[in-house]
Design a protein around this motif. Structure first.
Motif, PDB file in Angstrom:
ATOM      1  N   THR A  38      69.147  92.279  34.628  1.00  0.00           N
ATOM      2  CA  THR A  38      69.748  93.265  35.524  1.00  0.00           C
ATOM      3  C   THR A  38      68.635  94.207  35.968  1.00  0.00           C
ATOM      4  N   HIS A  46      68.354  90.529  39.062  1.00  0.00           N
ATOM      5  CA  HIS A  46      69.665  90.598  39.701  1.00  0.00           C
ATOM      6  C   HIS A  46      69.972  92.083  39.901  1.00  0.00           C
ATOM      7  N   LEU A  49      72.030  95.490  41.357  1.00  0.00           N
ATOM      8  CA  LEU A  49      73.433  95.896  41.469  1.00  0.00           C
ATOM      9  C   LEU A  49      73.677  96.913  42.571  1.00  0.00           C
ATOM     10  N   GLU A  72      77.156  84.805  32.371  1.00  0.00           N
ATOM     11  CA  GLU A  72      77.120  86.278  32.434  1.00  0.00           C
ATOM     12  C   GLU A  72      78.080  86.878  31.428  1.00  0.00           C
ATOM     13  N   ASP A  87      79.176  89.827  29.073  1.00  0.00           N
ATOM     14  CA  ASP A  87      78.868  91.244  28.854  1.00  0.00           C
ATOM     15  C   ASP A  87      79.702  91.881  27.758  1.00  0.00           C
ATOM     16  N   GLY A 116      73.952  98.929  31.020  1.00  0.00           N
ATOM     17  CA  GLY A 116      75.033  97.980  31.242  1.00  0.00           C
ATOM     18  C   GLY A 116      76.079  98.084  30.158  1.00  0.00           C
TER      19      GLY A 116
END
Lengths: 285, 339
Positions: free
Chosen positions: A43, A70, A72, A256, A258, B326
């Motif tokens: 990320t 990647h 956001l 992905e 999380d 995150g």
């Protein structure tokens, strides 16, 4: 970017195989299981204003894995243009990692200078596609690496649209010359929540532009399927992935996960299954 | 030869000379420190990649020599159900499990260790001179050789050069002091106490400066990278595994790797918490009885001797891990030591 040039760029990209979206809890296991993880997606936002510890982590990862950033928060669908500071930092990161490609979303996260904090869908119109194309041009002034754009999930369709999502994505890809990061989970979730056939959606996309896939499982909440990245990939999503890998020259897929993070052995099982699917269609070794 | 006894230094008055001497001592120490630092040129080298199959015993050896290898091997055997650690009074004893399992899969160092515990031994006995840790030295030779070939450990040549630097520095400090002492005495002045004290005080930091780290700069960087790579394994192993039939836990290579990278302190909070407690106690009791210092969680990377055997020092440290923005966000991690 002309269509022929875009196709030349994307067909020339290396087949990376199967990887995982990097999350800190995976770090130790990733180093012990390097044979079973072909590449990592990081990320980008986590490393833009990162403390030294995170930068050391990034350096360590980059020395052992191919990393694909990647992003956001580029907010490519923002009519007001891009946040230049953010773009400069992102460009610095992408140059530092020199990835085969990098990605962001067909969405906006900022409007009127306010950070929404969420990937929001744009209206499916030619004007919105022109906005994205203009912003992508701005991005290309600073970042040479090929950009691929990801489809998002949405709870409601923004009124005023002139087409469906698939047609809009095709228009955006044609105008920008970008590749597509097809999130097969998002596609499945949208098809369930908005009642359409994902096969029709897939057929409407320019398959030669599909570079990378995302996959994971979500959960049901009040009769709505939510993209929570919290569960094992359901069979329906595996079916979407199978069909996509069959029909598109995909270069890499990323799991992905999380939330509700399972033991790494479960992550590996999903990666192995995705690897087998890609091999079945000769997408990678 | 008159210049030898009649020159600016010889004629310098006491307080002025002491100031001059202090400056010379300071500059000498600085020069020696810089020269000794420059001997280890491995800091600029690319650190080795993290191995696909890291050897916990070798990492333990890099971190702290034979003592750390001894701990990791004993732990491996405990995990494999061949050794057990049991409390008896204030002590902990390590002994063979009554019902011995398959031994063929054991490495030579593990077999030697297992045989040493034919009779149960106090954990503090393990590190005494001539005891198990000493007996494992020959098995560690391969680690030593490989780590040196990778420039992760300092070489004998580096240590030799460091000694030369110290000798040169000592010669400057003692030589100038002795010269002034000779001049003072020859001129009938006996107020030389400060001069002698300054000379001695100047030599103490010289010996500290001269200490050559056992682990090279490249080695210390490599250990840092290993810690960064594997610190998150702690959270996986602390999530209460279920024992198998017979109360044993399955062999978890992650745990052994954690012991190799961070020392037995990494077992704190796991089902093997008693193991790190027993070895912490053994370190304390070994300290009390033999004067040697031996940490339970990590070994020292310093050695002042010319031999390659290391002396362990007690130390512990921790480092927090960063938290991503995150949804995946963890807590702190064990830092270990050795650098």
């Amino acid at each position: 970017m002309a269509a022929a040039e875009a196709e030349r760029v994307f067909s020339g990209l290396p087949a990376l195989g199967v990887g995982v979206g990097f999350r800190e809890p995976f770090r130790g296991d990733l180093f012990l299981q390097r044979d079973r993880v072909d590449f990592l997606e990081i990320t980008a936002d986590h490393y833009l204003d990162a403390p030294p510890e995170k930068l050391r982590e990034l350096e360590l990862l980059a020395e052992h894995f191919t990393l694909v950033p990647h992003a956001l928060n580029l907010s490519l669908a923002s009519a007001e243009g891009l946040d230049r500071d953010y773009l400069k930092k992102l460009a610095r990161l992408v140059r530092r990692l020199n990835p085969p490609w990098w990605s962001d979303h067909v969405a906006f996260t900022r409007a009127g200078g306010v950070d929404i904090g969420h990937l929001s869908p744009t209206v499916y119109s030619a004007e919105a596609a022109r906005v994205i194309a203009r912003n992508v041009e701005t991005v290309r002034e600073l970042i040479d690496a090929p950009l691929i754009l990801e489809n998002i999930t949405y709870m409601l369709t923004v009124p005023g649209g002139e087409s469906g999502e698939a047609e809009f994505l095709r228009d955006v890809l044609e105008r920008t010359g970008c590749g597509l990061l097809l999130d097969v989970t998002n596609l499945h979730i949208n098809s369930v929540n908005h009642g359409y056939d994902w096969r029709d959606f897939l057929r409407a996309l320019p398959s030669e532009r599909i570079v990378q896939l995302h996959f994971v499982g979500g959960h049901w909440h009040d009769g709505v399927l939510v993209d929570s990245h919290s569960h094992p990939t359901p069979e329906d999503v595996w079916a979407v992935m199978d069909e996509t890998l069959r029909s598109a020259p995909v270069k890499g897929v990323i799991l992905e996960r999380d939330e509700n993070i399972p033991p790494f052995s479960e992550i590996l099982r999903e990666l192995d299954r995705a690897r087998s699917l890609g091999r079945k269609y000769g997408r990678w070794d | 030869m008159e210049w030898l006894t009649n020159n600016a230094i010889a004629d310098m008055r006491g307080p002025v000379f002491l100031l001059f001497y202090a400056v010379v001592i300071g500059l000498t120490l600085l020069a020696c420190w810089l020269a000794r630092r420059a001997l280890d040129w491995t800091g600029g080298m690319q650190s080795p990649t993290i191995p696909r199959e890291p050897d916990p015993h070798e990492i333990a050896y890099l971190r702290g020599g034979e003592n750390e290898v001894t701990r990791s091997v004993i732990f491996a055997l405990v995990q494999k159900g061949l050794l057990e650690v049991s409390p008896q009074g204030d002590d902990y004893f390590v002994g063979q499990v009554a019902e011995q399992k398959e031994r063929r899969s054991l490495s030579p160092i593990e077999r030697r260790t297992l045989d040493w515990f034919t009779l149960p031994q106090k954990t503090s006995e393990v590190f005494r001179s001539g005891a198990l840790a000493s007996q494992l030295k020959p098995f560690c030779a391969a680690y030593e050789q490989r780590l040196k070939s990778e420039q992760l450990l300092t070489t004998d040549k580096m240590r030799q050069q460091a000694r030369m630097i110290v000798m040169a520095g000592t010669l400057v400090i003692v030589g100038l002091g002795a010269y002034k002492l000779f001049i003072a005495l020859s001129r009938g002045r006996f107020n030389v106490g400060f001069l002698i004290v300054m000379c001695i005080v100047g030599l103490i930091p010289m010996f500290l400066v001269s200490r050559t780290p056992r682990v090279s700069r490249r080695g210390r960087e490599y250990l840092e990278r290993l810690r960064l790579a594997f610190e998150r394994l702690k959270y996986g192993v602390q999530s209460s595994p279920q024992p198998q039939a017979g109360g044993m836990y399955a062999f978890d290579p992650s745990l052994l790797l954690l012991v190799g990278v961070f020392g037995v302190g990494a077992l704190s909070g796991t089902q093997y918490d008693y193991f790190q407690q027993s070895f912490r106690q053994s370190a304390l009791s070994a300290n009390a009885s033999t004067g040697s210092s031996c940490g339970s969680s990590c070994g020292s990377s310093y050695s002042s001797s010319s031999s390659d055997s290391s002396s362990s020092s007690s130390c512990s440290s921790s480092s927090g891990s960063s938290c991503s923005s995150g949804s995946s966000c963890g807590g702190g991690g064990c830092g270990g030591c050795g650098s």
